[in-house]
Design a protein around this motif. Structure first.
Motif, PDB file in Angstrom:
ATOM      1  N   ILE A  72      56.497  38.093  40.846  1.00  0.00           N
ATOM      2  CA  ILE A  72      55.049  38.019  40.665  1.00  0.00           C
ATOM      3  C   ILE A  72      54.407  37.819  42.031  1.00  0.00           C
ATOM      4  O   ILE A  72      54.738  36.877  42.751  1.00  0.00           O
ATOM      5  N   PRO A 128      51.431  36.621  44.211  1.00  0.00           N
ATOM      6  CA  PRO A 128      50.302  35.707  44.002  1.00  0.00           C
ATOM      7  C   PRO A 128      48.988  36.311  44.497  1.00  0.00           C
ATOM      8  O   PRO A 128      48.961  37.409  45.056  1.00  0.00           O
ATOM      9  N   ASP A 185      44.395  36.536  43.963  1.00  0.00           N
ATOM     10  CA  ASP A 185      43.387  36.906  42.969  1.00  0.00           C
ATOM     11  C   ASP A 185      43.538  38.359  42.536  1.00  0.00           C
ATOM     12  O   ASP A 185      44.104  39.191  43.251  1.00  0.00           O
ATOM     13  N   ASP A 186      42.961  38.665  41.376  1.00  0.00           N
ATOM     14  CA  ASP A 186      43.070  40.013  40.818  1.00  0.00           C
ATOM     15  C   ASP A 186      42.373  41.063  41.667  1.00  0.00           C
ATOM     16  O   ASP A 186      42.739  42.244  41.630  1.00  0.00           O
ATOM     17  N   THR A 236      43.763  38.021  32.391  1.00  0.00           N
ATOM     18  CA  THR A 236      43.761  37.857  33.831  1.00  0.00           C
ATOM     19  C   THR A 236      45.191  37.826  34.361  1.00  0.00           C
ATOM     20  O   THR A 236      46.117  37.410  33.673  1.00  0.00           O
ATOM     21  N   GLN A 237      45.354  38.308  35.566  1.00  0.00           N
ATOM     22  CA  GLN A 237      46.624  38.410  36.290  1.00  0.00           C
ATOM     23  C   GLN A 237      47.496  39.578  35.830  1.00  0.00           C
ATOM     24  O   GLN A 237      48.028  40.310  36.649  1.00  0.00           O
ATOM     25  N   PHE A 238      47.644  39.771  34.515  1.00  0.00           N
ATOM     26  CA  PHE A 238      48.588  40.793  34.049  1.00  0.00           C
ATOM     27  C   PHE A 238      47.990  41.643  32.933  1.00  0.00           C
ATOM     28  O   PHE A 238      48.658  41.923  31.951  1.00  0.00           O
ATOM     29  N   LYS A 291      49.322  45.479  45.517  1.00  0.00           N
ATOM     30  CA  LYS A 291      48.601  44.212  45.635  1.00  0.00           C
ATOM     31  C   LYS A 291      48.826  43.662  47.031  1.00  0.00           C
ATOM     32  O   LYS A 291      49.963  43.636  47.518  1.00  0.00           O
ATOM     33  N   TYR A 328      38.341  33.707  33.542  1.00  0.00           N
ATOM     34  CA  TYR A 328      38.147  33.344  34.945  1.00  0.00           C
ATOM     35  C   TYR A 328      37.351  32.039  35.065  1.00  0.00           C
ATOM     36  O   TYR A 328      37.662  31.191  35.907  1.00  0.00           O
ATOM     37  N   GLU A 385      37.675  30.197  38.529  1.00  0.00           N
ATOM     38  CA  GLU A 385      37.672  31.278  39.502  1.00  0.00           C
ATOM     39  C   GLU A 385      36.332  32.011  39.582  1.00  0.00           C
ATOM     40  O   GLU A 385      36.079  32.736  40.541  1.00  0.00           O
TER      41      GLU A 385
END
Length: 252
Positions: free
Chosen positions: A64, A66, A68-69, A99-101, A137, A206, A211
């Motif tokens: 993963i 790290p 922010d998106d 979020t994230q995924f 990313k 978020y 966030e």
């Protein structure tokens, strides 16, 4: 395999993720929005893998990245069998849900030379043809672009290309029938594609995580918006989509 899991369980960095080899089979078990299974410890990895193995799902254990998106960016092109790119475009995923995924809920076209160069190099060395979508990313730990995935297909964000000046379905169709379309060298940057309902859900997540505030979210929307389906001149697709969602909700 279980043997593979044992070989890496105590060596991998955690948290990590189990990602399906075949997304459509995974979606039948876990729903369309869930893209990965989060793993926090070696024991979790063994347990979650055993469950997916019992479902006959092939999985990949993956790192993963790290950050922010909005560190997610993608390279798009259409490559002919001779290796010619008919266009090159880069796009940022500003928000996603979950979020994230999750799936992108707010996108913008830009021009990022680093992403373009990385995507171009990957495409050439792998020998990709046709539609190419490579997502990266930017890792905050070392400021290096990390490969997330490569998709050779249309995506939910397809409408943003047409709004930016690249009608990807028409270009792909003309290429397939041997019409030899001319390369496209320009497109509009700063074009936004917004999924209102999904982005509202993303905003709630978020905000819950500290966030994004309501004011910050609203400020990002104070610009011309384009939508994946909704068009005043052709409302049918949007109405059909909402009717399907309503039908599913009533059945549940």
């Amino acid at each position: 395999t279980a043997a593979d899991v044992e070989a890496v369980a105590d060596e991998f960095d955690y948290p990590c993720a189990l990602k399906p080899v075949h997304s459509h089979l995974f979606a039948r078990r876990f729903g369309l929005r869930k893209k990965i299974l989060l793993v926090d410890t070696p024991d979790d990895l063994r347990l979650i893998f055993s469950r997916t193995e019992a479902m006959d799902l092939e999985m990949i254990v993956t790192e993963i990245i790290p950050g922010d998106d909005d560190r997610l960016g993608s390279y798009w092109t259409y490559r002919t069998p001779e290796g010619t790119s008919l266009f090159e475009l880069t796009k940022r995923k500003l928000r996603q849900y979950p979020t994230q995924f999750g799936l992108g809920t707010y996108h913008v076209t830009d021009w990022n030379p680093r992403i373009a160069e990385a995507g171009r190099r990957f495409s050439e060395q792998v020998g990709l043809e046709g539609i190419v979508n490579i997502e990266f990313k930017l890792d905050p730990r070392d400021d290096v672009l990390k490969l997330i995935e490569c998709n050779q297909r249309f995506t939910l964000a397809n409408e943003i290309f047409r709004c930016a000046g690249i009608d990807l379905p028409v270009l792909a169709y003309r290429s397939v029938i041997g019409d030899a379309p001319d390369p496209i060298r320009r497109y509009r940057t700063g074009v936004h594609l917004w999924f209102p309902v999904e982005d509202a859900r993303a905003f709630i997540s978020y905000r819950r995580n500290g966030e994004l505030t309501a004011r910050e979210w609203a400020r990002t929307l104070l610009r011309s918006q384009h939508f994946p389906l909704l068009a005043v001149t052709d409302p049918g697709p949007a109405l059909a989509s909402r009717a399907q969602l309503l039908g599913r909700a009533l059945r549940r």
